[in-house]
Design a protein around this motif. Structure first.
Motif, PDB file in Angstrom:
ATOM      1  N   VAL A 199     -37.476   6.720  51.542  1.00 13.19           N
ATOM      2  CA  VAL A 199     -38.074   5.596  50.486  1.00 13.19           C
ATOM      3  C   VAL A 199     -37.004   6.127  49.426  1.00 13.19           C
ATOM      4  O   VAL A 199     -36.968   5.112  48.236  1.00 13.19           O
ATOM      5  N   GLY A 200     -36.542   7.627  48.808  1.00 13.33           N
ATOM      6  CA  GLY A 200     -35.946   7.914  47.863  1.00 13.33           C
ATOM      7  C   GLY A 200     -34.796   7.029  48.028  1.00 13.33           C
ATOM      8  O   GLY A 200     -34.277   6.225  46.903  1.00 13.33           O
ATOM      9  N   ALA A 201     -33.860   7.005  48.921  1.00  8.56           N
ATOM     10  CA  ALA A 201     -32.695   5.552  49.421  1.00  8.56           C
ATOM     11  C   ALA A 201     -32.933   4.884  49.216  1.00  8.56           C
ATOM     12  O   ALA A 201     -32.170   3.159  48.404  1.00  8.56           O
ATOM     13  N   SER A 202     -34.273   3.971  49.036  1.00  4.92           N
ATOM     14  CA  SER A 202     -34.308   2.649  48.859  1.00  4.92           C
ATOM     15  C   SER A 202     -35.065   2.315  47.865  1.00  4.92           C
ATOM     16  O   SER A 202     -34.275   1.862  47.495  1.00  4.92           O
ATOM     17  N   ALA A 203     -35.531   3.692  46.751  1.00  8.90           N
ATOM     18  CA  ALA A 203     -35.346   3.241  45.310  1.00  8.90           C
ATOM     19  C   ALA A 203     -34.810   3.411  45.146  1.00  8.90           C
ATOM     20  O   ALA A 203     -34.465   2.812  43.785  1.00  8.90           O
ATOM     21  N   ALA A 204     -32.834   4.592  45.476  1.00  8.01           N
ATOM     22  CA  ALA A 204     -31.870   4.680  44.853  1.00  8.01           C
ATOM     23  C   ALA A 204     -31.094   3.255  44.914  1.00  8.01           C
ATOM     24  O   ALA A 204     -30.487   2.579  43.633  1.00  8.01           O
ATOM     25  N   TRP A 205     -30.900   2.716  45.496  1.00  3.52           N
ATOM     26  CA  TRP A 205     -30.738   1.467  46.066  1.00  3.52           C
ATOM     27  C   TRP A 205     -31.358   0.382  45.557  1.00  3.52           C
ATOM     28  O   TRP A 205     -30.127  -0.038  44.812  1.00  3.52           O
ATOM     29  N   HIS A 206     -32.220  -0.343  45.454  1.00  2.00           N
ATOM     30  CA  HIS A 206     -33.023  -1.373  44.202  1.00  2.00           C
ATOM     31  C   HIS A 206     -32.301  -1.005  42.309  1.00  2.00           C
ATOM     32  O   HIS A 206     -31.972  -2.300  41.449  1.00  2.00           O
ATOM     33  N   LEU A 207     -32.623   0.946  42.635  1.00  3.55           N
ATOM     34  CA  LEU A 207     -31.591   0.872  41.125  1.00  3.55           C
ATOM     35  C   LEU A 207     -30.338   0.949  40.431  1.00  3.55           C
ATOM     36  O   LEU A 207     -29.838   0.222  39.433  1.00  3.55           O
ATOM     37  N   LEU A 208     -29.797   0.650  41.843  1.00  3.69           N
ATOM     38  CA  LEU A 208     -28.246   0.710  41.430  1.00  3.69           C
ATOM     39  C   LEU A 208     -27.964  -1.208  41.676  1.00  3.69           C
ATOM     40  O   LEU A 208     -26.775  -1.388  40.756  1.00  3.69           O
ATOM     41  N   ARG A 209     -28.727  -2.012  42.128  1.00 10.57           N
ATOM     42  CA  ARG A 209     -28.844  -3.134  41.647  1.00 10.57           C
ATOM     43  C   ARG A 209     -28.932  -3.399  40.791  1.00 10.57           C
ATOM     44  O   ARG A 209     -29.742  -4.782  40.818  1.00 10.57           O
ATOM     45  N   LYS A 210     -29.940  -2.364  39.732  1.00 10.25           N
ATOM     46  CA  LYS A 210     -30.543  -2.904  38.376  1.00 10.25           C
ATOM     47  C   LYS A 210     -32.222  -4.108  38.560  1.00 10.25           C
ATOM     48  O   LYS A 210     -32.299  -4.694  37.905  1.00 10.25           O
ATOM     49  N   ASP A 212     -34.831  -2.938  38.211  1.00  9.19           N
ATOM     50  CA  ASP A 212     -35.850  -1.849  37.476  1.00  9.19           C
ATOM     51  C   ASP A 212     -37.612  -2.136  37.360  1.00  9.19           C
ATOM     52  O   ASP A 212     -37.323  -2.834  36.801  1.00  9.19           O
ATOM     53  N   ASN A 213     -38.210  -1.589  38.144  1.00 14.10           N
ATOM     54  CA  ASN A 213     -39.681  -1.586  37.790  1.00 14.10           C
ATOM     55  C   ASN A 213     -40.528  -0.911  38.070  1.00 14.10           C
ATOM     56  O   ASN A 213     -39.853   0.067  38.385  1.00 14.10           O
ATOM     57  N   PRO A 214     -41.525  -0.623  37.818  1.00 17.14           N
ATOM     58  CA  PRO A 214     -42.452   0.665  37.834  1.00 17.14           C
ATOM     59  C   PRO A 214     -42.882   0.603  39.020  1.00 17.14           C
ATOM     60  O   PRO A 214     -42.590   2.243  39.770  1.00 17.14           O
ATOM     61  N   ALA A 215     -43.100   0.106  40.317  1.00 20.85           N
ATOM     62  CA  ALA A 215     -42.819   0.689  41.819  1.00 20.85           C
ATOM     63  C   ALA A 215     -41.387   1.456  42.345  1.00 20.85           C
ATOM     64  O   ALA A 215     -41.265   2.178  43.095  1.00 20.85           O
ATOM     65  N   ILE A 216     -40.682   0.723  42.005  1.00 20.70           N
ATOM     66  CA  ILE A 216     -39.153   0.927  42.217  1.00 20.70           C
ATOM     67  C   ILE A 216     -38.758   2.567  41.744  1.00 20.70           C
ATOM     68  O   ILE A 216     -38.819   3.687  42.654  1.00 20.70           O
ATOM     69  N   ARG A 217     -39.275   3.239  40.414  1.00 22.15           N
ATOM     70  CA  ARG A 217     -39.328   4.609  40.087  1.00 22.15           C
ATOM     71  C   ARG A 217     -40.132   4.991  40.585  1.00 22.15           C
ATOM     72  O   ARG A 217     -39.352   6.640  40.213  1.00 22.15           O
ATOM     73  N   ARG A 218     -41.641   4.517  40.438  1.00 22.95           N
ATOM     74  CA  ARG A 218     -42.717   5.870  41.711  1.00 22.95           C
ATOM     75  C   ARG A 218     -41.638   5.815  42.557  1.00 22.95           C
ATOM     76  O   ARG A 218     -42.090   7.078  42.807  1.00 22.95           O
ATOM     77  N   MET A 219     -41.630   5.020  42.949  1.00 19.17           N
ATOM     78  CA  MET A 219     -41.057   5.575  45.211  1.00 19.17           C
ATOM     79  C   MET A 219     -39.870   6.429  44.315  1.00 19.17           C
ATOM     80  O   MET A 219     -39.804   8.244  45.346  1.00 19.17           O
ATOM     81  N   LEU A 220     -38.539   6.807  43.666  1.00 10.98           N
ATOM     82  CA  LEU A 220     -38.056   7.713  43.452  1.00 10.98           C
ATOM     83  C   LEU A 220     -38.188   8.906  43.286  1.00 10.98           C
ATOM     84  O   LEU A 220     -38.068  10.111  43.571  1.00 10.98           O
ATOM     85  N   SER A 221     -39.216   9.071  42.079  1.00  5.26           N
ATOM     86  CA  SER A 221     -40.215   9.518  41.227  1.00  5.26           C
ATOM     87  C   SER A 221     -41.051  10.571  42.745  1.00  5.26           C
ATOM     88  O   SER A 221     -40.316  12.068  42.537  1.00  5.26           O
ATOM     89  N   MET A 222     -41.771  10.040  43.480  1.00  4.61           N
ATOM     90  CA  MET A 222     -42.339  11.029  44.081  1.00  4.61           C
ATOM     91  C   MET A 222     -41.864  11.522  45.370  1.00  4.61           C
ATOM     92  O   MET A 222     -41.566  12.404  46.080  1.00  4.61           O
ATOM     93  N   ALA A 223     -40.447  10.912  45.443  1.00  2.00           N
ATOM     94  CA  ALA A 223     -39.460  11.251  46.823  1.00  2.00           C
ATOM     95  C   ALA A 223     -38.838  12.456  46.349  1.00  2.00           C
ATOM     96  O   ALA A 223     -38.177  13.402  46.984  1.00  2.00           O
TER      97      ALA A 223
END
Length: 484
Positions: A199-210, A212-223
């Motif tokens: 889950v964390g890698a999925s969020a990191a991939w999206h954030l690296l591609r800019k 950035d939304n609340p769901a992506i941040r929540r994924m990384l935070s929880m992971a």
């Protein structure tokens, strides 16, 4: 050919199929509990971010669940085709345990999976949440029975041998054999960790591609919270598991440590790195830390660890394999803990979602949990050799009477079919991950939660035609779209 026999090919075939299979149950176990947590938090807080994440990961869960079921069925058939002598010898124990898994876990999962995936607009919120929890519990019950069967093969008890066959005497002792509690907790925790980093890698991939939304941040935070909290707990569990293995399977511990002989009354050093040579009966190029082997494995500075030369050559596991598979597992565990600690430091600095070096680390750590699970399984299974049922039946006596040509053909077919079919499935899961969660569909379509009007999730239609467009989207508002 290459010094291999039919028995070696049968072992390779089973190792290949279980290596493919174990990936899917591990993610299924973790994602099922993750989905239950997401829906519970959504019901408690009414925060739509949790609902959006639920729909996103439920699609991936559904595809993963299907591949896990298919790959598991193939493994079950191998007991009868390639390991018929083992089935004849120990089937009175392993057969019922696997049957209990089907009767309890699989039926529970199958019964509620349809409600969980397709009942979003057909049942009330309480019932839908109950279905999700039941699926999560079902995955854990499945883990319970599978680990009970495998652990009994590692530390058998509660049986008698009558006319050359295992006969159950005490089912409580069979199920709750000495290694079972440690292996059950260790495997379940490993599945949660593997899912967290997925889950964390999925969020990191999206954030690296800019994106950035609340769901992506929540994924990384929880992971990252999961990694920070569970990684050290897993190390403690691993320590208890190691002490249990030292007591019941000392040859396995000696092979893991690459430890060949004790010198007088000297404590055992820890060999960090080296190359165990089974022919020369020594570990070449060993880098040792004095006393540390005794401290870790016996929790003392003077007790010795059993050495490989204390066992007959035919009773020794392959130290070359388990020495390194164990270190891969432990090394990845240390990296997981490091990732969690780094995330905590960045969180306090307010840079968790902006630090590109950390996001790249989180991305590359995505498969780390699954690789660690595979390394751990290789350690425990190869370390059990030369026994298929420890101390009772040797692996060489467990296989069916197949020819080298037959085993070669089936192994090749398994490799080709598995890479073709499951390669497509894994590729599809990657496409789902790349789509990302939709955070604005509720606002745009005016749809609600369980019991309200909305289109049910359709896991097999999730990556729509706009995938390529999504990949090129600037993504600052996170506005990727796909249908439910």
């Amino acid at each position: 050919m290459f010094g291999l026999e039919a028995l070696d090919l049968a072992r390779m075939q089973f190792a290949f199929t279980i290596s493919f299979h174990i990936i899917f149950p591990a993610i299924t176990i973790g994602l099922a509990s993750y989905l239950a947590v997401l829906e519970g938090l959504w019901l408690k807080t009414n925060d739509e971010t949790y609902r959006d994440l639920y729909h996103f990961w439920s699609k991936i869960f559904a595809v993963n669940f299907g591949m896990g079921v298919v790959s598991g069925l193939v493994m079950a058939y191998q007991f009868g085709t390639n390991w018929s002598a083992f089935s004849d010898f120990a089937g009175a124990v392993t057969g019922p345990l696997l049957t209990y898994e089907v009767l309890t876990a699989f039926f529970l999962e199958a019964g509620f999976l349809g409600v969980m995936l397709f009942g979003w607009n057909r049942v009330g919120p309480g019932l839908h949440f109950f279905a999700t929890v039941m699926v999560a519990i079902g995955t854990l019950i499945s883990t319970f029975w599978i680990l009970a069967s495998n652990s009994w093969m590692q530390t058998p008890q509660g049986h008698a041998i009558v006319d050359g066959r295992i006969v159950p005497v005490n089912w409580f002792e069979i199920i709750f054999n000495p290694s079972f509690p440690y292996r059950l907790i260790h495997m379940s925790t490993a599945a949660f960790l593997a899912t967290a980093f997925f889950v964390g890698a999925s969020a990191a991939w999206h954030l690296l591609r800019k994106r950035d939304n609340p769901a992506i941040r929540r994924m990384l935070s929880m992971a990252m919270w999961m990694a920070l909290l569970v990684a050290p707990i897993q190390m403690v569990i691993g320590d208890f598991h190691g002490l249990n293995t030292l007591k019941h399977q000392p040859a396995k511990i000696a092979a893991i440590e690459g430890h060949w002989e004790n010198v007088g009354n000297e404590p055992t050093p820890l060999i960090l790195f080296g190359w165990p040579d089974m022919e020369a009966e020594k570990t070449r190029f060993a880098v040792e830390i004095p006393y540390l082997g005794s401290l870790i494995l016996t929790h003392s500075l003077d007790k010795q660890v059993p050495a490989l030369k204390e066992f007959k050559p035919e009773d020794r596991p392959n130290s070359t394999i388990v020495f390194w598979s164990f270190r891969i597992m432990v090394g990845l565990g240390m990296l997981m803990l490091l990732t969690g600690v780094w995330s905590l430091w960045l969180r306090f600095r307010g840079k968790l979602y902006e630090s590109r070096p950390f996001l790249y680390l989180a991305l590359w750590m995505g498969p780390s949990g699954l690789i660690a699970i595979l390394a751990g399984w290789f350690t425990t299974e190869v370390g059990r050799q030369p026994w298929v049922v420890y101390g009772l039946m040797r692996t060489a006596d467990a296989s069916s009477n197949h020819s080298f040509a037959q085993m070669s053909l089936t192994l090749i077919l398994f490799v080709v079919v598995y890479f073709a079919l499951f390669g497509v499935g894994l590729g599809y899961m990657v496409r789902l991950v790349r789509k990302g969660p939709v955070t604005n569909e509720g606002k745009e379509q005016g749809i609600g939660g369980p019991g309200q009007h909305r289109t049910p999730a359709r896991p097999l239609s999730a990556p729509g035609e706009g995938l390529e467009a999504d990949q090129n989207h600037d993504g600052n508002d996170g506005s990727t779209t796909h249908g439910h």
